[in-house]
Design an enzyme around this catalytic site. Structure first.
Site, short mmCIF file in Angstrom:
data_model
loop_
_atom_site.label_atom_id
_atom_site.label_comp_id
_atom_site.label_asym_id
_atom_site.label_seq_id
_atom_site.Cartn_x
_atom_site.Cartn_y
_atom_site.Cartn_z
N ASP A 160 0.85 -1.20 0.00
CA ASP A 160 0.00 0.00 0.00
C ASP A 160 0.89 1.24 0.00
O ASP A 160 2.11 1.17 -0.19
CB ASP A 160 -1.01 -0.03 1.16
N CYS B 89 2.94 -3.51 4.04
CA CYS B 89 2.13 -2.32 4.34
C CYS B 89 2.82 -1.64 5.53
O CYS B 89 4.01 -1.84 5.73
CB CYS B 89 0.66 -2.67 4.59
N THR C 83 2.46 -2.07 8.80
CA THR C 83 2.86 -3.08 9.79
C THR C 83 3.01 -4.48 9.21
O THR C 83 3.56 -5.36 9.89
CB THR C 83 1.78 -3.18 10.89
N HIS D 103 8.02 -25.27 8.76
CA HIS D 103 6.95 -25.96 9.50
C HIS D 103 5.55 -25.66 8.95
O HIS D 103 4.68 -26.53 9.03
CB HIS D 103 6.98 -25.55 10.98
N HIS E 129 4.67 -32.01 9.97
CA HIS E 129 4.25 -30.64 9.65
C HIS E 129 3.21 -30.63 8.53
O HIS E 129 2.33 -29.77 8.49
CB HIS E 129 5.47 -29.80 9.28
C1 RB5 Z 1 -2.02 2.50 6.55
O1 RB5 Z 1 -2.03 3.70 7.26
C2 RB5 Z 1 -1.83 1.34 7.50
O2 RB5 Z 1 -2.98 1.13 8.25
C3 RB5 Z 1 -1.46 0.08 6.73
O3 RB5 Z 1 -0.32 0.32 5.97
C4 RB5 Z 1 -1.17 -1.15 7.55
O4 RB5 Z 1 -0.25 -0.88 8.55
C5 RB5 Z 1 -2.33 -1.90 8.04
O5 RB5 Z 1 -2.23 -2.96 8.64
#
Ligand code: RB5
Length: 146
Positions: A8, A65, A67, A98, A133
């Site tokens: 993203d 993204c 996180t 695994h 596994h």
């Molecule tokens: C975008 O601001 C953020 O929410 C996205 O990149 C991600 O971290 C979502 O899990």
């Protein structure tokens, strides 16, 4: 080896660095992600890469993204996807050995590019160990049919 990559707006710069890193290794990369910093919705890219993996258009997927969480959650809704979000290489390796993961996710706001490269290297080098596994992975996948 062909890898589908998705991201993203939070991860455009890291995506570009990862694409170059993979290409330098001789890996073919298909870009399913956004290339602008304009705010967008990560589920779109998680689903696109997940579907590309399951259809066989690519061998494996990498998602980034902010996180790594949201985009991996979206990919895991595609039947046949086993996506893992990692912020260190040990889990990345074990997720292949695994859990036979076919999609790797991480966060551009969580790990730096050098850690991302280590995570990718461990994930790509590891092989599924099968045996007990396989039984457990089969159990996970069977949940999709209930
Ligand atoms: C975008 O601001 C953020 O929410 C996205 O990149 C991600 O971290 C979502 O899990």
């Amino acid at each position: 080896m062909r890898i589908g990559i998705g991201n993203d707006h939070a991860a455009v710069e890291m995506k570009n660095e990862v694409v170059q890193y993979l290409k330098d290794k001789g890996i073919e990369v298909i870009n399913y992600g956004t290339d602008t910093s304009e705010s967008c919705n990560y589920p779109e890219y998680g689903e696109k890469v997940g579907r590309a993996v399951v259809s066989g258009d690519v061998d494996l997927g990498i998602l980034i993204c902010g996180t790594g969480v949201g985009i991996s959650l979206a990919a895991n809704k595609v039947k046949g996807v086993r996506a893992v979000v990692c912020s260190e290489p040990y889990s990345a390796r074990l997720s292949r050995q695994h859990n036979n993961t076919n999609v790797l996710a991480f966060g551009a706001r969580v790990v730096g590019i050098e850690m991302a490269k280590m995570i990718i290297d461990e994930w790509l080098a590891a092989e599924f160990m099968g045996g007990r596994h396989q039984t457990r992975v089969d159990m996970i996948m069977a949940i999709e049919d209930r």
